[in-house]
Scaffold this active site. Structure first.
Site, PDB file in Angstrom:
ATOM      1  N   ASP A 211      32.285  22.783  24.378  1.00 33.80           N
ATOM      2  CA  ASP A 211      31.451  22.256  23.297  1.00 33.80           C
ATOM      3  C   ASP A 211      31.542  23.179  22.086  1.00 33.80           C
ATOM      4  O   ASP A 211      31.715  24.394  22.233  1.00 33.80           O
ATOM      5  CB  ASP A 211      29.997  22.158  23.778  1.00 33.80           C
ATOM      6  CG  ASP A 211      29.115  21.424  22.794  1.00 33.80           C
ATOM      7  OD1 ASP A 211      28.543  22.098  21.915  1.00 33.80           O
ATOM      8  OD2 ASP A 211      29.002  20.193  22.897  1.00 33.80           O
TER       9      ASP A 211
ATOM     10  N   ASP B 155      30.965  12.639  15.712  1.00 33.37           N
ATOM     11  CA  ASP B 155      29.797  11.799  15.988  1.00 33.37           C
ATOM     12  C   ASP B 155      28.802  11.964  14.843  1.00 33.37           C
ATOM     13  O   ASP B 155      28.381  13.076  14.536  1.00 33.37           O
ATOM     14  CB  ASP B 155      29.158  12.242  17.308  1.00 33.37           C
ATOM     15  CG  ASP B 155      28.131  11.251  17.827  1.00 33.37           C
ATOM     16  OD1 ASP B 155      27.465  10.594  17.009  1.00 33.37           O
ATOM     17  OD2 ASP B 155      27.978  11.138  19.054  1.00 33.37           O
TER      18      ASP B 155
ATOM     19  N   ASP C 208      34.543   7.937   8.795  1.00 36.40           N
ATOM     20  CA  ASP C 208      34.329   6.580   8.298  1.00 36.40           C
ATOM     21  C   ASP C 208      32.862   6.354   7.984  1.00 36.40           C
ATOM     22  O   ASP C 208      32.490   5.282   7.492  1.00 36.40           O
ATOM     23  CB  ASP C 208      34.772   5.568   9.355  1.00 36.40           C
ATOM     24  CG  ASP C 208      33.905   5.655  10.613  1.00 36.40           C
ATOM     25  OD1 ASP C 208      33.845   6.754  11.219  1.00 36.40           O
ATOM     26  OD2 ASP C 208      33.282   4.658  10.991  1.00 36.40           O
TER      27      ASP C 208
ATOM     28  N   TYR D 262      41.025   6.653  15.819  1.00 37.07           N
ATOM     29  CA  TYR D 262      39.956   5.949  15.111  1.00 37.07           C
ATOM     30  C   TYR D 262      40.404   5.569  13.704  1.00 37.07           C
ATOM     31  O   TYR D 262      40.166   4.452  13.236  1.00 37.07           O
ATOM     32  CB  TYR D 262      38.700   6.826  15.013  1.00 37.07           C
ATOM     33  CG  TYR D 262      37.852   6.845  16.259  1.00 37.07           C
ATOM     34  CD1 TYR D 262      37.368   5.662  16.819  1.00 37.07           C
ATOM     35  CD2 TYR D 262      37.519   8.046  16.866  1.00 37.07           C
ATOM     36  CE1 TYR D 262      36.577   5.680  17.966  1.00 37.07           C
ATOM     37  CE2 TYR D 262      36.724   8.082  18.010  1.00 37.07           C
ATOM     38  CZ  TYR D 262      36.259   6.897  18.555  1.00 37.07           C
ATOM     39  OH  TYR D 262      35.482   6.924  19.683  1.00 37.07           O
TER      40      TYR D 262
END
Length: 204
Positions: free
Chosen positions: A87, A109, A145, A184
Site C-alpha cells: 500500500d 481511486d 478521468d 482505463y
C-alpha cells in the site's frame, strides 16, 4: 471498482517472483520511476520496454491485480521492472529518501466522499511522503478521468509547495507528451471521456 477474485493467484505470483520486490533499491546513477497503483500493468510495462536504461517500480496493493501486471512484465522479459505488493502508506518504510525521479499517479481511486478524502493519493499526507522520496528535481505526473479528484489535487499540490505545469483538462487533445495509456485510459478515451493531466515539481 473491486477486482474479481482470480484463480491460482499465489502460484501465479510465485512464477513471477523474479520481478517481485519488497523494497525499492535504487541502483547508482540510474533514473528511478515509480507508478503507484499500476493496475494490470499496461502503462508501466510499455515504459519499461521502451526505456531499458531506466529502472521502474510498480506498486499495487491487490494481489489479484498485480499478478496480471507481473505476468505482462515476465512475458516481455523485462529486467528493469519490479513490482511491489504493498500500500502507498508504506512507502516511507520501503523506499529511501531522495531516490525517485518520477512518480506516476494514474487513475487513482477518487474516493469521492468527503469523509474519505484522506485516502486519496493526492491528499497532503501522501504528498508529504512523496516529497521525502523524490530527488531534488523529481516530479509527479498524474492522469485521471475524475474532475473532482483533479480539482482537489490541484489545490493540494499548490498548497503543499509544489509547482504545477502541463495542466490539461483534455490530455488527448493537447500537445503534452503521453507515451503510453493505461487500460482505463484506453477504455475511457474510446468512450469520448476527457482525461485530466498535471505535472507537479517541488519548489526550491
Amino acid at each position: 471498482m473491486r477486482a474479481r477474485k482470480k484463480k491460482n493467484t499465489i502460484p501465479r505470483l510465485k512464477r513471477c517472483e523474479e520481478l517481485l520486490s519488497d523494497k525499492i533499491s535504487p541502483p547508482e546513477r540510474k533514473k528511478i520511476c515509480l507508478e503507484i497503483g499500476c493496475g494490470k500493468g499496461q502503462f508501466i510495462t510499455g515504459l519499461a520496454k521502451k526505456h531499458p536504461d531506466i529502472e521502474y517500480y510498480a506498486m499495487e496493493r491487490v494481489p489479484d491485480v498485480i499478478v496480471m501486471a507481473a505476468e505482462k512484465g515476465l512475458a516481455e522479459g523485462l529486467t528493469n521492472l519490479h513490482f511491489l505488493l504493498a500500500d502507498a502508506s508504506s512507502l516511507s518504510e520501503i523506499c529511501p529518501d531522495n531516490s525517485i525521479d518520477v512518480i506516476y499517479l494514474n487513475f487513482s481511486d477518487p474516493w469521492p466522499k468527503k469523509r474519505h478524502s484522506g485516502r486519496r493519493l493526492t491528499d497532503r499526507r501522501f504528498l508529504e511522503i512523496y516529497k521525502r522520496l523524490l530527488k531534488k528535481d523529481g516530479e509527479i505526473k498524474m492522469k485521471t478521468d475524475n474532475e473532482g479528484l483533479f480539482r482537489f489535487s490541484l489545490e493540494e499540490f499548490s498548497g503543499d509547495g509544489f509547482i504545477l505545469s502541463e495542466i490539461s483538462e483534455d490530455l488527448h487533445n493537447s500537445n503534452i507528451e503521453n507515451e503510453f495509456m493505461t487500460e482505463y485510459e484506453t477504455r475511457f478515451s474510446k468512450q469520448g471521456m476527457k482525461i485530466y493531466h498535471l505535472k507537479a515539481t517541488l519548489s526550491d
